[in-house]
Enzyme design. Sequence first.
Site, short mmCIF file in Angstrom:
data_model
loop_
_atom_site.label_atom_id
_atom_site.label_comp_id
_atom_site.label_asym_id
_atom_site.label_seq_id
_atom_site.Cartn_x
_atom_site.Cartn_y
_atom_site.Cartn_z
N ALA A 93 53.10 7.26 -48.23
CA ALA A 93 52.65 5.94 -47.75
C ALA A 93 53.68 4.86 -48.10
CB ALA A 93 51.30 5.61 -48.36
N GLY A 96 54.70 5.12 -44.81
CA GLY A 96 55.06 5.99 -43.71
C GLY A 96 56.45 5.80 -43.12
N GLU A 124 49.82 11.56 -49.27
CA GLU A 124 49.67 10.39 -50.14
C GLU A 124 48.49 10.64 -51.06
OE1 GLU A 124 49.75 7.23 -52.33
OE2 GLU A 124 51.36 7.64 -50.89
N ARG A 142 45.83 4.19 -49.44
CA ARG A 142 47.19 4.22 -48.89
C ARG A 142 47.33 5.36 -47.88
NH1 ARG A 142 51.51 1.81 -51.17
NH2 ARG A 142 52.79 3.70 -51.11
N ASP A 168 46.84 15.28 -54.63
CA ASP A 168 47.71 15.18 -55.79
C ASP A 168 48.80 16.25 -55.67
OD1 ASP A 168 47.87 14.03 -58.73
OD2 ASP A 168 48.24 16.19 -58.88
N CYS A 215 63.22 3.28 -55.85
CA CYS A 215 63.72 1.93 -55.57
C CYS A 215 63.99 1.25 -56.90
CB CYS A 215 62.74 1.13 -54.72
SG CYS A 215 61.09 0.97 -55.42
#
Length: 482
Positions: free
Chosen positions: A115, A117, A137, A142, A164, A234
């Site tokens: 997510a 996407g 996800e 989400r 999970d 990130c």
Amino acid sequence: MTNQETPKLPETFEQQMASLLEANEFARFKAALFTPCKSSIRINPRKKAPLPHNTSPVPWNPHGHFLPQRPKFTFDPLFHAGAYYVQEASSMFIGHILNHIKPPKDGVYLDLCAAPGGKSSLLADYIGDEGLLVANEVIKTRASILRENMIKWGLGNTVVTNNDPSHFGELEGLFDVVLVDAPCSGEGMFRKDAQAREEWSPENVKYCAARQQRILDQAGALPGSGGYLIYSTCTFNEQENENMIRFITDEFAYESVRIPLDPAWGIVETEADTEWGTFYGYRFFPHLVSGEGFFITVLKRPSDAPFQQPKKMKDLKHVLLQRTNKAEKMLLRQELTLDDAFDFYKLKKSFFAIKTTWTKHFEVLASTLNIKYFGTELGKFNKDQFIPTHALAISILPKTFPRHEISLEEAHIFLKKEDLTLDISHEGWVMLTYQNLPLGWIKNIGNRINNYYPKEWRIRMKIMDKEGNNRENTNCKIVQSP
């Protein structure tokens, strides 16, 4: 910033970055965190839409484009039609990786932390109508956003799951590519998100690294022999990046992969020395690239790693999902002109299409995972009448229903799920299009037109005209011709 105090970064973060960068670079890096970033979109290559004016290319992805300014995407019908995805430019580097390593397009791919996407739609683009993508996800809310975005992308080659990572244990060796875009401390989002700066701490970095290890411990065995694991974050720090390379190579057998770079791109190659050799990572710093902070690495499973090939299941044992019978298949093929390349399943009362090539894999997935969506939802039968879904309308599947092109003003009315007045000669189901791209269904029943845009997707924001006036206060309905 004039007449304002420059926002502060966490002191420990500054120390971390000062040690990671050259001394003369840190000041440029810090300044870049407080300058605007270019907005970028990635075009859906299978939905032919006009490119916005005055764009510039994202150098590492042929479908990526920087915009001169950030528009109100909510008010663009092409956005709702799945003509493009609003995606950060650094993330589009995954396309360059795929084009270099060339995994089989007719393979099985997994986006484990998918997510909302953006990266899943990129993987779906690469495999096209040849492969199968599992977009997973773990967070339920989400997963719903992921489902919506994959429906809008419309390729029909994706299974959306809500699981999970530990639930994938029975699928070891099944995948040709596994992407783990791991939850992280978000350092690369400091420019866009002040809250990310405020919530950052060394303790949170350690917590994220521990969570990443848990995910990788489950993901490491999922690629089959010769398959690839792509890991990204990130964030900038070594704990969540190079140390994860060292962790995964200590736990599983992997080979190093090096991706070619154009020096003009400004992407920094890093090295992680391990007991098994040197592995490579790629960092995106905001003072060097037109993009947000990002890190990515690619690892390859050796040829002697396990490989799983699903066998056809005698019976599909599922509480809600059913195989279709011969009569249902015949009705669907007649109604939708879909050939033997597609097989059909029924979930509750609604029918779905998926490529026949992937039915064995899909049934294994359905018996193992929590399926939220798959293939393309077609519709349902009410007695002898077929009721099409919105997903069918905006999919790339062939459709023989009547079409009606509408204006921008009419598209806004439709997307707000308000009453439309149109001059339409066709009765029954009609597919509305904007700039020749399907937006969804209306049903013309003679004395009125019913709007079938999904209620949960409708535009709720007020639409303003060019002068900034609230368009709600103007009559923007089209007068019906006699």
